[in-house]
Scaffold this motif. Structure first.
Motif, short mmCIF file in Angstrom:
data_model
loop_
_atom_site.label_atom_id
_atom_site.label_comp_id
_atom_site.label_asym_id
_atom_site.label_seq_id
_atom_site.Cartn_x
_atom_site.Cartn_y
_atom_site.Cartn_z
N UNK A 268 0.86 -1.19 0.00
CA UNK A 268 0.00 0.00 0.00
C UNK A 268 0.90 1.23 0.00
N UNK A 269 0.79 2.01 -1.06
CA UNK A 269 1.60 3.22 -1.14
C UNK A 269 0.83 4.31 -1.90
N UNK A 270 0.70 4.17 -3.20
CA UNK A 270 0.01 5.19 -3.99
C UNK A 270 -1.49 5.18 -3.69
N UNK A 271 -2.09 6.39 -3.72
CA UNK A 271 -3.52 6.53 -3.50
C UNK A 271 -4.11 7.43 -4.57
N UNK A 272 -5.41 7.21 -4.83
CA UNK A 272 -6.12 8.06 -5.79
C UNK A 272 -7.46 8.48 -5.23
N UNK A 273 -7.91 9.67 -5.64
CA UNK A 273 -9.24 10.14 -5.29
C UNK A 273 -10.17 9.75 -6.42
N UNK A 274 -11.26 9.07 -6.05
CA UNK A 274 -12.20 8.53 -7.03
C UNK A 274 -13.53 9.27 -6.97
N UNK A 275 -14.17 9.43 -8.13
CA UNK A 275 -15.55 9.85 -8.24
C UNK A 275 -16.27 8.71 -8.94
N UNK A 276 -17.10 7.98 -8.21
CA UNK A 276 -17.67 6.76 -8.75
C UNK A 276 -16.54 5.77 -8.99
#
Length: 494
Positions: A268-276
């Motif tokens: 677990x390292x990179x993260x993203x912000x999701x819309x749907x």
């Protein structure tokens, strides 16, 4: 091809930029330059090899063919990491030769997971009991979609520790076999305090449930008391002063960990912000000494961002955060589970289209030693946005940046003009923003903070405020169980 330009690029003070310039305009073409780099790579010193490796990556498919050719000739095995970054499938004969020379190293195991070859599954499964590579073997099985190995991976959870345990859990997420849920839940409930965060995330993704963690942080109690047989139903509870909780939130707007890329030790390292289902921005990792970053991955389709438009009447001219947030309950249920506070703020904002005008680059000059930082390290988000024009007062250099969820250059001028007229009449329509702060101690030398926001609704309103030079009314929704600094930053802006 003459080596003069290649020599100059490799030895330049800013060799990374020089290599990018060379790759953009290679004498003799990209294929010829890639071939020459391959010839030179075999006899290069170690420090030069890293630069040549970077240049091969810049040359795209021409560089890829050279990398695979070097590996096929049994040369430069360290280039295997380049295949991960480019998601290249190493041919079976080359892999078999690597295994004969090197054995099942971490790099070889990662390469097996990129083959797309189901005949490699049993080979990887046998490595789940090897403590040196078991975690990477689980990740490789997940990349191959080997769901038949989900239960064997889950049964081994009590015997693995550290990063390998995290890799096993993330592999179970990716494989998506709900048959492992009882084993994963038992591991969470009976395994003590270790790895509870990892397993909470995995259970959330596998079951569709996202229970609210008690204020004391007892993740195990949340899952012990949860009835998995009952479908999740979002529950929003409002408190005083604009505070509210979301339990079993639908998570249509969420920050989630990305699948681990091959070649990484950290599951677990990179993260993203999701819309749907759409990943909108890649956001900062959990590393407290790394840069604050946001990088546009692509705007969602119009239907994915239409939900907030139903609540514009509540945002037309709000005067109280607690009152307006109660009217947004159906929208709030779309957030991820957590504890939140709504803040109604008037923010001076300017619209920024050029990297040099943005705090994402301007922060370099604020640091005590700006010369050692290149522009590339600042991760310009790649999109026109709004920002607080002045540094926010405080002991730590603090910047404010609001990023869009639709392209600002496609806004309807007539809609912006209507809002501009309303603002001139004294109306104060609000934009809706998901907000958080990040405080970083970059490279353990430069402390800085960002007030960050992603605009859920109100792009035309913010454009009108910025054009009119009037502070923009913004309703900020911020997670308080992850971040307690938003109120402090907003207080400094008043």
């Amino acid at each position: 091809m003459p080596d003069a330009r290649l020599d100059a690029a490799l030895t330049a003070f800013d060799h990374w930029t020089a290599l990018e310039d060379l790759a953009a305009d290679p004498p003799g073409g990209r294929a010829a330059l890639a071939a020459r780099v391959g010839e030179r790579y075999e006899d290069a010193a170690e420090h030069e090899r890293s630069r040549l490796d970077h240049l091969l990556g810049l040359l795209g498919q021409d560089g890829d063919s050279v990398v695979l050719g070097l590996l096929a000739r049994g040369r430069s095995d360290e280039l295997l990491s380049r295949t991960f970054r480019r998601r290249l499938a190493v041919p079976a004969p080359v892999l078999d030769a690597l295994i004969e020379r090197r054995g099942y190293t971490l790099e070889v195991v990662d390469a097996l997971g990129l083959t797309g070859d189901p005949t490699r599954v049993a080979e990887l499964g046998a490595l789940l009991d090897d403590p040196d590579v078991c975690g990477r073997a689980a990740s490789a099985l997940a990349r191959l979609g080997a769901r038949e190995w989900a239960l064997p991976i889950a049964r081994r959870l009590p015997q693995v520790t550290g990063l390998a345990h995290g890799a096993f859990v993330v592999a179970l997420e990716q494989l998506g076999d709900t048959a492992v849920v009882p084993l994963l839940r038992d591991e969470l409930l009976d395994g003590g305090e270790r790895f509870t965060g990892d397993m909470h995330i995995a259970l959330t993704r596998l079951t569709g449930h996202d229970p609210l963690i008690p204020e004391d942080g007892d993740v195990r109690r949340a899952w012990r008391e949860l009835d998995l047989a009952t479908p999740p139903v979002p529950a929003v509870r409002f408190g005083e002063g604009g505070r509210f909780t979301v339990d079993e939130g639908r998570g249509r707007v969420r920050v989630a960990y990305d699948p681990p890329p091959p070649g990484t030790s950290w599951p677990r390292w990179n993260k993203s912000l999701h819309v749907g289902e759409h990943a909108l921005y890649r956001v900062s990792s959990d590393c407290g000494t790394c840069e604050t970053t946001m990088t546009l991955l692509g705007f969602p389709p119009a239907e994915a961002r239409a939900g907030a438009a139903r609540f514009r009447a509540a945002l037309a001219d709000p005067g109280d955060a607690a009152a307006v947030v109660a009217e947004l309950e159906p929208l709030i249920a779309e957030l991820e589970t957590g504890r939140y506070a709504a803040h109604l703020a008037d923010l001076a904002l300017e619209r920024v289209a050029e990297p040099e005008e943005s705090w994402w680059l301007r922060r370099i000059a604020v640091r005590d030693d700006p010369e050692r930082w290149s522009v590339e390290l600042t991760a310009w988000p790649g999109v026109e946005h709004f920002q607080v024009p002045e540094m926010i007062p405080g002991a730590v250099p603090t910047y404010g940046s609001l990023l869009p969820s639709q392209p600002l250059d496609a806004l309807d001028p007539a809609a912006v003009a209507r809002h501009t007229s309303a603002i001139a009449r004294g109306e104060r329509p609000a934009a809706l923003v998901l907000a958080w702060t990040e405080t970083r101690y970059v490279e353990a030398e430069f402390e800085e903070r960002f007030l960050l926001g992603v605009i859920l609704d109100g792009h035309h309103r913010l454009a009108a405020y910025a054009a009119a030079g009037v502070p923009a009314r913004v309703l900020l929704l911020a997670r308080t169980d992850r971040d307690g600094a938003v109120e402090e930053v907003l207080a400094a802006l008043r």
